[in-house]
Enzyme design. Structure first.
Site, PDB file in Angstrom:
ATOM      1  N   VAL A   1      11.191  -6.777   9.439  1.00  0.00           N
ATOM      2  CA  VAL A   1      12.380  -5.906   9.503  1.00  0.00           C
ATOM      3  C   VAL A   1      12.145  -4.905  10.625  1.00  0.00           C
ATOM      4  O   VAL A   1      11.044  -4.359  10.770  1.00  0.00           O
ATOM      5  CB  VAL A   1      12.596  -5.199   8.146  1.00  0.00           C
ATOM      6  CG1 VAL A   1      13.801  -4.265   8.211  1.00  0.00           C
ATOM      7  CG2 VAL A   1      12.784  -6.238   7.049  1.00  0.00           C
TER       8      VAL A   1
ATOM      9  N   GLN B   1      -2.596 -12.193   7.958  1.00  0.00           N
ATOM     10  CA  GLN B   1      -2.744 -11.982   6.515  1.00  0.00           C
ATOM     11  C   GLN B   1      -1.988 -13.078   5.765  1.00  0.00           C
ATOM     12  O   GLN B   1      -2.494 -13.674   4.809  1.00  0.00           O
ATOM     13  CB  GLN B   1      -2.199 -10.597   6.160  1.00  0.00           C
ATOM     14  CG  GLN B   1      -1.929 -10.369   4.677  1.00  0.00           C
ATOM     15  CD  GLN B   1      -1.588  -8.927   4.377  1.00  0.00           C
ATOM     16  OE1 GLN B   1      -2.446  -8.053   4.446  1.00  0.00           O
ATOM     17  NE2 GLN B   1      -0.346  -8.633   4.039  1.00  0.00           N
TER      18      GLN B   1
ATOM     19  N   GLN C   1     -10.490  -3.007   2.439  1.00  0.00           N
ATOM     20  CA  GLN C   1      -9.926  -3.675   3.621  1.00  0.00           C
ATOM     21  C   GLN C   1      -9.884  -2.737   4.836  1.00  0.00           C
ATOM     22  O   GLN C   1      -9.349  -3.101   5.872  1.00  0.00           O
ATOM     23  CB  GLN C   1      -8.544  -4.260   3.317  1.00  0.00           C
ATOM     24  CG  GLN C   1      -7.416  -3.263   3.123  1.00  0.00           C
ATOM     25  CD  GLN C   1      -6.132  -3.935   2.689  1.00  0.00           C
ATOM     26  OE1 GLN C   1      -6.006  -4.407   1.578  1.00  0.00           O
ATOM     27  NE2 GLN C   1      -5.143  -3.980   3.577  1.00  0.00           N
TER      28      GLN C   1
ATOM     29  N   HIS D   1       9.670  -2.932   3.131  1.00  0.00           N
ATOM     30  CA  HIS D   1       9.196  -3.131   1.746  1.00  0.00           C
ATOM     31  C   HIS D   1      10.382  -3.403   0.818  1.00  0.00           C
ATOM     32  O   HIS D   1      10.302  -4.242  -0.079  1.00  0.00           O
ATOM     33  CB  HIS D   1       8.494  -1.869   1.226  1.00  0.00           C
ATOM     34  CG  HIS D   1       7.219  -1.530   1.935  1.00  0.00           C
ATOM     35  ND1 HIS D   1       7.107  -0.439   2.759  1.00  0.00           N
ATOM     36  CD2 HIS D   1       6.007  -2.117   1.920  1.00  0.00           C
ATOM     37  CE1 HIS D   1       5.869  -0.367   3.234  1.00  0.00           C
ATOM     38  NE2 HIS D   1       5.179  -1.376   2.746  1.00  0.00           N
TER      39      HIS D   1
ATOM     40  N   SER E   1       6.808  -0.254  10.037  1.00  0.00           N
ATOM     41  CA  SER E   1       5.444  -0.194   9.518  1.00  0.00           C
ATOM     42  C   SER E   1       5.203   1.217   9.001  1.00  0.00           C
ATOM     43  O   SER E   1       5.700   2.185   9.591  1.00  0.00           O
ATOM     44  CB  SER E   1       4.454  -0.487  10.652  1.00  0.00           C
ATOM     45  OG  SER E   1       3.172  -0.032  10.309  1.00  0.00           O
TER      46      SER E   1
ATOM     47  N   ASP F   1       2.608  -9.270   9.344  1.00  0.00           N
ATOM     48  CA  ASP F   1       1.154  -9.476   9.222  1.00  0.00           C
ATOM     49  C   ASP F   1       0.881 -10.973   9.168  1.00  0.00           C
ATOM     50  O   ASP F   1       0.485 -11.518   8.136  1.00  0.00           O
ATOM     51  CB  ASP F   1       0.646  -8.765   7.966  1.00  0.00           C
ATOM     52  CG  ASP F   1       0.834  -7.268   8.064  1.00  0.00           C
ATOM     53  OD1 ASP F   1       0.360  -6.681   9.038  1.00  0.00           O
ATOM     54  OD2 ASP F   1       1.507  -6.690   7.190  1.00  0.00           O
TER      55      ASP F   1
ATOM     56  N   GLU G   1      12.250   0.281   4.873  1.00  0.00           N
ATOM     57  CA  GLU G   1      13.229  -0.775   4.623  1.00  0.00           C
ATOM     58  C   GLU G   1      12.568  -2.160   4.519  1.00  0.00           C
ATOM     59  O   GLU G   1      13.022  -3.015   3.754  1.00  0.00           O
ATOM     60  CB  GLU G   1      14.276  -0.731   5.750  1.00  0.00           C
ATOM     61  CG  GLU G   1      15.442  -1.701   5.612  1.00  0.00           C
ATOM     62  CD  GLU G   1      16.218  -1.579   4.300  1.00  0.00           C
ATOM     63  OE1 GLU G   1      16.330  -0.460   3.755  1.00  0.00           O
ATOM     64  OE2 GLU G   1      16.697  -2.630   3.822  1.00  0.00           O
TER      65      GLU G   1
ATOM     66  N   MET H   1       0.850  -1.200   0.000  1.00  0.00           N
ATOM     67  CA  MET H   1       0.000   0.000   0.000  1.00  0.00           C
ATOM     68  C   MET H   1       0.884   1.248   0.000  1.00  0.00           C
ATOM     69  O   MET H   1       0.425   2.351   0.280  1.00  0.00           O
ATOM     70  CB  MET H   1      -0.935  -0.013   1.210  1.00  0.00           C
ATOM     71  CG  MET H   1      -1.872  -1.226   1.174  1.00  0.00           C
ATOM     72  SD  MET H   1      -3.407  -1.004   2.087  1.00  0.00           S
ATOM     73  CE  MET H   1      -2.788  -0.731   3.726  1.00  0.00           C
ATOM     74  N   GLY H   2       2.165   1.069  -0.329  1.00  0.00           N
ATOM     75  CA  GLY H   2       3.062   2.216  -0.499  1.00  0.00           C
ATOM     76  C   GLY H   2       3.621   2.763   0.797  1.00  0.00           C
ATOM     77  O   GLY H   2       3.566   2.133   1.839  1.00  0.00           O
TER      78      GLY H   2
HETATM   79  O1  PAF Z   1      -0.071  -5.809   3.565  1.00  0.00           O
HETATM   80  C1  PAF Z   1      -0.519  -4.913   2.818  1.00  0.00           C
HETATM   81  O2  PAF Z   1       0.135  -3.883   2.572  1.00  0.00           O
HETATM   82  C2  PAF Z   1      -1.895  -5.084   2.200  1.00  0.00           C
HETATM   83  O3  PAF Z   1      -2.768  -5.744   3.075  1.00  0.00           O
HETATM   84  C3  PAF Z   1      -1.872  -5.775   0.829  1.00  0.00           C
HETATM   85  C4  PAF Z   1      -1.328  -7.191   0.933  1.00  0.00           C
HETATM   86  C5  PAF Z   1      -1.019  -4.963  -0.131  1.00  0.00           C
HETATM   87  C6  PAF Z   1      -3.289  -5.856   0.272  1.00  0.00           C
HETATM   88  O4  PAF Z   1      -3.857  -4.616   0.112  1.00  0.00           O
END
Ligand code: PAF
Length: 286
Positions: free
Chosen positions: A176, A153, A61, A37, A185, A150, A35, A30-31
């Site tokens: 990380v 998830q 979500q 990501h 986060s 997560d 680090e 989600m941008g």
């Molecule tokens: O973990 C996330 O950033 C989001 O839940 C995802 C997996 C990109 C889905 O929108």
């Protein structure tokens, strides 16, 4: 690096890559990269010839009282980070192109998503699994990388992929952390400076749990009681859940074993933090 905004163009690019024998590693996000990501991107690059990263703040979500409108965004910053990581495509679909009309089909993984984050965020995992399926269908990766912070998830996506015969390998990347142990986060930007010490209560709880396990504690209830006292000794904290579960099926455990995962969600001020730790670490990362 190409920035692609339309799902059709993204699918077209992917089809061309697959036709020329390339495989695709995918990192859905989600941008507002940190680090964590970037490590997922590096892992995807090790696992596939081409790397696609998506940025899409998925409204389905988020609950109505959640932080959809204030979720941090900075596409220029994100694209230069992704470019430095040699990402091939940054896929940034617009809301209308992902949901041209209100969606009538949802993917729901029952059981695994009921408790923990699922209890306080009703519908959240349906929204995640639905958008991830859409993104998988558009991007057509052979492998997708998710962060293990997560954990719920990750468990839901693994189960969805198995249940629906989706031919994509799901790879988990270890959480990380900042130097002081705080899990990275995008939402850490919400933390007020004075709440930082309290945010570390999650990491401190992990260290304490590990010490207890090394000292021979095996009843999870006794460990949880002590961790509750420890976390509550910090300012402005509110425990949402604190449990020890099996890292695969997320069932609560009575006694510690090799698969014991400490999971927690704690509100610090107005910021909700989650974290998890394998207590023995014998099975590696989740
Ligand atoms: O973990 C996330 O950033 C989001 O839940 C995802 C997996 C990109 C889905 O929108």
């Amino acid at each position: 690096m190409r920035i692609i905004k339309s799902p059709e163009e993204m699918s077209h690019w992917s089809r061309e890559q697959l036709a020329s024998g390339m495989d695709i590693g995918f990192v859905p996000t989600m941008g507002f990269f940190h680090e964590g990501h970037l490590s997922l991107m590096r892992m995807a690059a090790k696992l596939a010839e081409k790397v696609v990263v998506s940025i899409f703040i998925n409204p389905i979500q988020f609950g109505t009282d959640e932080d959809l409108s204030e979720y941090p965004r900075d596409l220029n910053r994100d694209s230069s980070f992704a470019e430095n990581e040699n990402v091939d495509v940054l896929f940034v679909p617009e809301l209308k192109s992902m949901y041209p009309e209100p969606i009538k089909t949802k993917i729901s993984v029952s059981g695994l998503t009921k408790e923990f984050c699922g209890a306080s965020r009703p519908g959240h995992f349906d929204g995640v699994c639905t958008v991830v399926t859409k993104l998988f269908n558009i991007v057509r990766p052979s492998v997708a990388v998710f962060g293990s912070k997560d954990f719920q998830q990750l468990a839901a996506i693994r189960r969805m992929v198995a249940d629906l015969n989706i031919d994509i390998e799901i790879v988990a990347h270890p959480t990380v952390r900042e130097n002081d142990g705080l899990a990275m986060s995008s939402r850490n930007t919400y933390l007020a400076e004075e709440d930082r010490q309290s945010a570390l209560s999650l990491y401190k709880a992990n260290n304490s749990a590990k010490d207890m396990v090394s000292a021979g504690y095996s009843e999870t209830a006794a460990i949880i009681d002590k961790l509750e006292v420890l976390i509550n000794s910090y300012d402005k904290v509110e425990i949402e859940y604190l449990a020890i579960v099996n890292c695969f099926d997320l069932q609560r455990q009575k006694n510690i074993d090799d698969n014991s995962l400490l999971i927690m969600a704690v509100k610090v001020g107005r910021t909700r933090l989650i974290d998890n730790f394998l207590l023995h670490g014998k099975t590696g990362d989740i």
